[in-house]
Scaffold this motif. Structure first.
Motif, short mmCIF file in Angstrom:
data_model
loop_
_atom_site.label_atom_id
_atom_site.label_comp_id
_atom_site.label_asym_id
_atom_site.label_seq_id
_atom_site.Cartn_x
_atom_site.Cartn_y
_atom_site.Cartn_z
N PHE A 1 -11.10 10.86 3.04
CA PHE A 1 -11.52 12.07 2.32
C PHE A 1 -12.42 11.70 1.14
CE2 PHE A 1 -9.94 15.75 -0.54
CZ PHE A 1 -11.02 16.54 -0.18
N SER A 2 -12.19 10.52 0.55
CA SER A 2 -12.98 10.09 -0.60
C SER A 2 -14.45 9.92 -0.25
CB SER A 2 -12.43 8.78 -1.18
OG SER A 2 -12.67 7.70 -0.30
N GLU A 3 -14.76 9.72 1.03
CA GLU A 3 -16.15 9.59 1.46
C GLU A 3 -16.88 10.93 1.42
OE1 GLU A 3 -16.02 7.82 5.30
OE2 GLU A 3 -14.95 6.02 4.63
N ILE A 4 -16.11 12.00 1.42
CA ILE A 4 -16.69 13.35 1.34
C ILE A 4 -16.66 13.86 -0.09
CG2 ILE A 4 -16.50 15.74 2.16
CD1 ILE A 4 -15.06 14.65 4.62
N SER A 5 -15.51 13.68 -0.75
CA SER A 5 -15.35 14.11 -2.14
C SER A 5 -14.41 13.13 -2.85
CB SER A 5 -14.80 15.53 -2.21
OG SER A 5 -14.55 15.88 -3.56
N THR A 6 -14.98 12.18 -3.53
CA THR A 6 -14.16 11.16 -4.20
C THR A 6 -13.24 11.77 -5.24
OG1 THR A 6 -15.94 9.54 -3.89
CG2 THR A 6 -14.22 8.97 -5.46
N LYS A 7 -13.75 12.73 -6.01
CA LYS A 7 -12.94 13.32 -7.08
C LYS A 7 -11.72 14.05 -6.53
CE LYS A 7 -16.65 13.83 -10.50
NZ LYS A 7 -17.43 14.76 -11.34
N HIS A 8 -11.91 14.81 -5.47
CA HIS A 8 -10.77 15.52 -4.86
C HIS A 8 -9.76 14.52 -4.29
CE1 HIS A 8 -13.35 19.09 -5.10
NE2 HIS A 8 -12.25 19.81 -4.92
N ALA A 9 -10.27 13.48 -3.66
CA ALA A 9 -9.39 12.46 -3.07
C ALA A 9 -8.59 11.73 -4.15
CB ALA A 9 -10.22 11.47 -2.27
N LEU A 10 -9.25 11.42 -5.26
CA LEU A 10 -8.56 10.74 -6.37
C LEU A 10 -7.50 11.64 -6.98
CD1 LEU A 10 -11.53 8.89 -8.13
CD2 LEU A 10 -9.82 7.93 -6.58
N ASN A 11 -7.77 12.93 -7.05
CA ASN A 11 -6.76 13.88 -7.56
C ASN A 11 -5.52 13.86 -6.68
OD1 ASN A 11 -8.35 14.72 -9.70
ND2 ASN A 11 -9.22 16.46 -8.59
N SER A 12 -5.74 13.81 -5.36
CA SER A 12 -4.61 13.76 -4.42
C SER A 12 -3.82 12.47 -4.61
CB SER A 12 -5.13 13.83 -2.97
OG SER A 12 -5.83 15.02 -2.72
N LEU A 13 -4.54 11.38 -4.77
CA LEU A 13 -3.88 10.08 -4.93
C LEU A 13 -3.12 10.02 -6.25
CD1 LEU A 13 -3.71 7.49 -3.23
CD2 LEU A 13 -5.55 6.55 -4.62
N ASP A 14 -3.68 10.58 -7.29
CA ASP A 14 -3.00 10.59 -8.60
C ASP A 14 -1.72 11.41 -8.56
OD1 ASP A 14 -5.02 9.03 -9.57
OD2 ASP A 14 -6.00 10.59 -10.75
N TYR A 15 -1.76 12.53 -7.83
CA TYR A 15 -0.55 13.35 -7.69
C TYR A 15 0.53 12.56 -6.95
CZ TYR A 15 2.67 17.06 -6.52
OH TYR A 15 3.82 17.81 -6.39
N LEU A 16 0.12 11.88 -5.87
CA LEU A 16 1.06 11.05 -5.11
C LEU A 16 1.67 9.98 -6.01
CD1 LEU A 16 2.21 9.98 -2.35
CD2 LEU A 16 0.12 8.64 -2.14
N PHE A 17 0.83 9.31 -6.77
CA PHE A 17 1.26 8.22 -7.64
C PHE A 17 2.25 8.69 -8.70
CE2 PHE A 17 0.56 5.77 -11.58
CZ PHE A 17 0.87 4.49 -11.14
#
Length: 315
Positions: free
Chosen positions: A232-248
């Motif tokens: 997903f980060s290849e399409i929208s890095t910011k959205h993907a990072l938000n998802s990963l931060d929530y998981l973390f």
């Protein structure tokens, strides 16, 4: 080399002889059953047809295989029909479909349509007799496998029509409702959204990944989850990072799930630093924000291996 070639030819000839003998005996057996019109022999007739279906699949003759599959009529079997019989027939159809799918790397519309036909036939069987077989231990995993491969074939079809889109969406909803803790339905949904290319695709993918994080068993599904976010980060890095931060921050115990915790940290740095979307300033700002999250959540020093990897990434 000549010996190897000769051996291959010999194997091929033997397989051909075995097939011809098998087909001859099954045809003869089928004629006898049809002549006697004995309901008690109908089970054997169904088994004969499914056997020939499987044989023709192995020979890449999907057209003839389809003919024999149409002859597999479970409804004519004497009642009560054994759950094992229905499940075994459905499993053979699934395995044959999977064989075609894996064998044909470049999958044409024709091949995928054939697989869809087979899988839908199998689903018809287990759906029609669901009351008789749903308590069997193999029912749930088999249905899950059938639905997953069916959706995969529909959305990978080069001629992805509006009808296919509607069918895929219905099946995806069924998969996610019946198997909420499985990762594959969510991965297929993300793939479907990428192919559909709706205007709000990014927000819909982000929402699907969030549902995935909230529902699946993280320790058992960490690989597909991180892979999905990374893609997903290849399409929208910011959205993907938000998802990963929530998981973390919300779904991982830094002590109990230390290995996963450290993997997510590495993935966060990798996705940020390898992004082709973020500029240098955005990368620095993003890592500074994540560093604050790390300070809040880290309860003991990281292991040597992830630290070494982080140093390499930052270097």
């Amino acid at each position: 080399v000549n010996n190897i070639k000769h051996d291959k030819e010999s194997i091929s000839e033997i397989e051909e002889k075995i097939f011809n003998v098998t087909k001859t005996h099954i045809d003869l057996f089928t004629n006898i059953i049809n002549t006697k019109n004995d309901l008690n022999l109908q089970n054997s007739l169904v088994e004969a047809h499914i056997c020939l279906f499987q044989c023709y699949i192995q020979r890449n003759d999907t057209e003839t295989a389809r003919i024999y599959l149409e002859k597999v009529q479970i409804e004519i079997l004497p009642k009560p029909i054994a759950p094992k019989t229905i499940l075994e027939i459905s499993r053979i159809i699934y395995n044959s479909s999977l064989h075609i799918y894996k064998k044909n790397i470049s999958r044409s519309t024709e091949i995928l349509n054939d697989i869809v036909t087979y899988l839908e036939k199998s689903l018809q069987f287990i759906t029609r007799f669901a009351d008789d077989i749903k308590t069997h231990i193999d029912y749930v995993p088999l249905k899950y496998s059938l639905l997953s491969l069916l959706v995969q074939c529909i959305i990978e079809n080069p001629s992805f029509s509006s009808d296919n889109k509607e069918r895929a969406m219905t099946l995806l909803e069924q998969l996610q409702m019946e198997y909420p803790k499985k990762a594959i339905p969510f991965q297929l949904h993300v793939k479907f959204l990428k192919i559909s290319k709706n205007e709000d695709m990014i927000d819909m993918i982000a929402s699907t990944i969030m549902q995935m994080i909230l529902n699946v068993d993280i320790p058992k599904n960490v690989d597909p989850l991180l892979n999905t976010i990374n893609e997903f980060s290849e399409i929208s890095t910011k959205h993907a990072l938000n998802s990963l931060d929530y998981l973390f921050q919300n779904k991982i115990d830094p002590i109990k799930d230390q290995v996963i915790f450290e993997r997510v940290i590495l993935t966060r740095f990798y996705m940020t630093l390898q992004s082709k979307i973020l500029n240098e300033t955005e990368m620095i700002e993003s890592l500074c924000e994540f560093y604050k999250l790390m300070e809040q959540n880290i309860s003991k020093p990281l292991s040597r291996t992830p630290v070494s990897s982080l140093v390499t990434l930052l270097w």
